[in-house]
Structure formats: structure tokens, C-alpha cells
Design a protein around this motif. Sequence first.
Motif, mmCIF file in Angstrom:
data_model
loop_
_atom_site.group_PDB
_atom_site.id
_atom_site.type_symbol
_atom_site.label_atom_id
_atom_site.label_comp_id
_atom_site.label_asym_id
_atom_site.label_seq_id
_atom_site.Cartn_x
_atom_site.Cartn_y
_atom_site.Cartn_z
ATOM 1 N N ASP A 1 1.767 3.495 8.076
ATOM 2 C CA ASP A 1 1.929 3.844 6.667
ATOM 3 C C ASP A 1 1.327 5.200 6.318
ATOM 4 O O ASP A 1 1.702 5.799 5.299
ATOM 5 C CB ASP A 1 1.281 2.778 5.776
ATOM 6 C CG ASP A 1 1.988 1.436 5.877
ATOM 7 O OD1 ASP A 1 3.070 1.385 6.495
ATOM 8 O OD2 ASP A 1 1.453 0.444 5.349
ATOM 9 N N ARG A 2 0.368 5.689 7.104
ATOM 10 C CA ARG A 2 -0.321 6.938 6.757
ATOM 11 C C ARG A 2 0.083 8.108 7.652
ATOM 12 O O ARG A 2 -0.651 9.100 7.757
ATOM 13 C CB ARG A 2 -1.843 6.715 6.801
ATOM 14 C CG ARG A 2 -2.316 5.912 5.613
ATOM 15 C CD ARG A 2 -3.742 5.424 5.744
ATOM 16 N NE ARG A 2 -4.175 4.747 4.532
ATOM 17 C CZ ARG A 2 -3.786 3.520 4.170
ATOM 18 N NH1 ARG A 2 -2.969 2.843 4.960
ATOM 19 N NH2 ARG A 2 -4.194 2.987 3.050
ATOM 20 N N THR B 1 8.747 5.536 1.805
ATOM 21 C CA THR B 1 7.829 6.096 2.802
ATOM 22 C C THR B 1 7.848 5.272 4.077
ATOM 23 O O THR B 1 7.875 5.820 5.196
ATOM 24 C CB THR B 1 6.395 6.149 2.233
ATOM 25 O OG1 THR B 1 6.379 7.001 1.093
ATOM 26 C CG2 THR B 1 5.411 6.666 3.268
ATOM 27 N N VAL B 2 7.846 3.942 3.945
ATOM 28 C CA VAL B 2 7.826 3.069 5.115
ATOM 29 C C VAL B 2 9.122 3.230 5.912
ATOM 30 O O VAL B 2 9.104 3.288 7.144
ATOM 31 C CB VAL B 2 7.616 1.608 4.684
ATOM 32 C CG1 VAL B 2 7.685 0.678 5.888
ATOM 33 C CG2 VAL B 2 6.272 1.459 3.972
ATOM 34 N N ASP C 1 1.229 11.447 8.681
ATOM 35 C CA ASP C 1 1.246 12.673 7.878
ATOM 36 C C ASP C 1 0.713 13.830 8.722
ATOM 37 O O ASP C 1 0.197 13.625 9.842
ATOM 38 C CB ASP C 1 0.385 12.503 6.620
ATOM 39 C CG ASP C 1 0.851 13.397 5.469
ATOM 40 O OD1 ASP C 1 1.620 14.349 5.728
ATOM 41 O OD2 ASP C 1 0.429 13.147 4.331
ATOM 42 N N ASN D 1 8.953 6.399 7.941
ATOM 43 C CA ASN D 1 8.060 6.256 9.083
ATOM 44 C C ASN D 1 8.685 5.396 10.173
ATOM 45 O O ASN D 1 8.484 5.646 11.371
ATOM 46 C CB ASN D 1 6.730 5.662 8.632
ATOM 47 C CG ASN D 1 5.968 6.603 7.716
ATOM 48 O OD1 ASN D 1 6.316 7.776 7.577
ATOM 49 N ND2 ASN D 1 4.927 6.099 7.062
ATOM 50 N N ASP E 1 0.801 -1.224 0.000
ATOM 51 C CA ASP E 1 0.000 0.000 0.000
ATOM 52 C C ASP E 1 0.835 1.276 0.000
ATOM 53 O O ASP E 1 0.307 2.357 -0.235
ATOM 54 C CB ASP E 1 -0.932 -0.019 1.214
ATOM 55 C CG ASP E 1 -2.022 1.029 1.120
ATOM 56 O OD1 ASP E 1 -2.551 1.225 0.017
ATOM 57 O OD2 ASP E 1 -2.333 1.657 2.145
ATOM 58 N N ARG E 2 2.137 1.176 0.302
ATOM 59 C CA ARG E 2 3.016 2.335 0.348
ATOM 60 C C ARG E 2 4.384 1.959 -0.201
ATOM 61 O O ARG E 2 4.826 0.824 -0.063
ATOM 62 C CB ARG E 2 3.158 2.856 1.787
ATOM 63 C CG ARG E 2 1.934 3.561 2.347
ATOM 64 C CD ARG E 2 1.688 4.881 1.628
ATOM 65 N NE ARG E 2 0.603 5.642 2.215
ATOM 66 C CZ ARG E 2 -0.676 5.529 1.876
ATOM 67 N NH1 ARG E 2 -1.043 4.634 0.974
ATOM 68 N NH2 ARG E 2 -1.593 6.283 2.435
#
Length: 321
Positions: free
Chosen positions: A209-210, A37-38, A212, A41, A32-33
Motif C-alpha cells: 500500500d505504501r 492506489t491499491v 512510492d 500497486n 488505509d488506502r
Amino acid sequence: MLSCRRITQGLMNPNWQLTTEAGSYAIKQLQDRPPETVRDNHRVLPKLAAQGLPVPLPYTTDHGDTLLRVGDDWYTASAWLPGTHLNGHDLTPNACEALGDLTGRLHNALAAALPGAPNRLLDNPTTVHEAQARLERFARATGGGAGDDFDELAGAEIRQRQALLHRIACQQPPPLKVEPAGWTHGDLQPLNLLIEPVTGHVTAILDWDRLDVRGYGTEVVRTATIWFTHPSTGALDLDRVAAFIRGYRTQRLITDTQLLDAAHRRWWQLATGTWQLRLHYDQHDHGCDHLLFSDARLLRWWLVHTEAVNTALTTASTSAR
């Protein structure tokens, strides 16, 4: 290896429990990402753990990477943590308040761990024209409901949503810089929290994952409405919602006006949202099909009981510590 069990719960990324003589591990395949990005994070999680937040720390490879590539796929691993996934109706009022308190502490910890974020963030809601155009495109994709069961149900829902948007067009929230804003988890739903079932204590906050910058009210209202909506009727448990808000407000200051604005924008997102249809028809991902209909039930219940929802959000006033 002693065993490897596929976890059937979850919506986006495949997960397994891997048990060896050395211990038990959670394995996640990224779908999903993107890996970059992972990785970014993952760098935040040790800072949150140092502040006492229950977060799973990823293991690293021999090269110091928190991700491992196998063929064309990327994986991450962490310790298998105790707890289970519960729904909002499983939580006592005290546990609901504790969940709100944890959400506030998480926002505080993220603000301390990450670079400064803007305190105000522009929200530009989807217009009725944009939503109607998307709905019309997906209506064509259903073939007029002549396909499978989902096509039939989705076609009926699209027609109801088109009629609803025509009636509520005048209630569209204006473009506005919402505040307060800052770093948020982005998806504090039941499948992303592990809870000790007897005490209601959260043992792990999963799936970053989200991560933000968003309006804090956005995350607070979204979290409350996901946790405390009856799955069959769409009705919100307003006592639990109020307890959750009360807990949050012990940690962070957010005004009634800001909460009501976030609530308005949340139900407008439900009214105009088509992301489940996009996943189904554009990406051939059917894992979130059911959320199209659960969101519809919540939306319709909310529009009838708006005053009661607003009262639940604003009767939990308390001063932040």
C-alpha cells in the motif's frame, strides 16, 4: 467454505485466512488506502514476481479487477503463502544479511519495473516550531492526563518530547535533496514479511500500500531500526544492523555519508513525529498506540548511542555487485 479465521496480527487493514476445498486464501479489507492506489500497486507485482521476488499475486474477478466490492467495502484476495512473522532477534546474522540483500534486490527490481524516478528527492524535515505546535494541540486532547491510561501516558510522553525538542533544536537536519532515491516498498516491517523460521528465508513480501518514491537510505535505515530494536529497552542490536547493511550493499551502492544523513533524518522523524497521536485523537484509531512509546524508547536510546549507531552503519562497506 471450510473455515474463515480473522488474523489478529496487523495494524491497519483487517485480514482473514479463508480455507475452502480448493485451497487457502488471504483476504484483506481495504481501510488505509483508496482502491485506485491499491489497483495501481497490484499492477507492479507480476513484474516483480517475474524477476524472482517473493510477492503474492492478487486474484482477479470475472471482470478482471484485482478488487471486489461488497456493499461499501473493498476486498482483495491472494493465495495463502507459507511462512510466519518473525522479529529481528529471531534472525541469525546470516539471515539479517540476507534480509538486507533482499531489500537491495527489491530496489533493483522496482527500478526495472516502474517508470523512471528522480535520483534526488527533496526532504524538508518538520521544524521544531511545527512539532511543538502539534504536541501542544495533542497535550490539550489528553486533558492533562485526566482521561484513560493512554491519556496519562501520552501526556507524560508529550511533556518529555517538548523538553527534548527544546534541547536538540540545533540538531535539526537541513532541507536537502537526498540521494540516491527511487521506488521503495515503504513499510518493510516484520508484519509485512513472511519468513521460513528454520532457514530465515523470506517467503513473501506483503502489503504494497505504501509503494512510492523515497530516498533508498530512508527505507534502509527505517527497516533496520524497526527490525533490530529491542521492544522493551529501545536498544538497537548493532551487530544485526551492520549485517543488514552489509547485505544491502552487496546489491546497491550507497555511501557512508548517505547512510549517516538518512540516520540523522530518521531519528529526527522520531523526535518530531506525532502520527500515532493523530491516529488516536483525530481518527479514533487505537491500533498503533503502542508505537508511540516504542518509538520514544528507540529515540532516547539512539540519542545516547549515536556514535555506536553510526559506526554500525558505516563499518559494513562492500562493493555492490
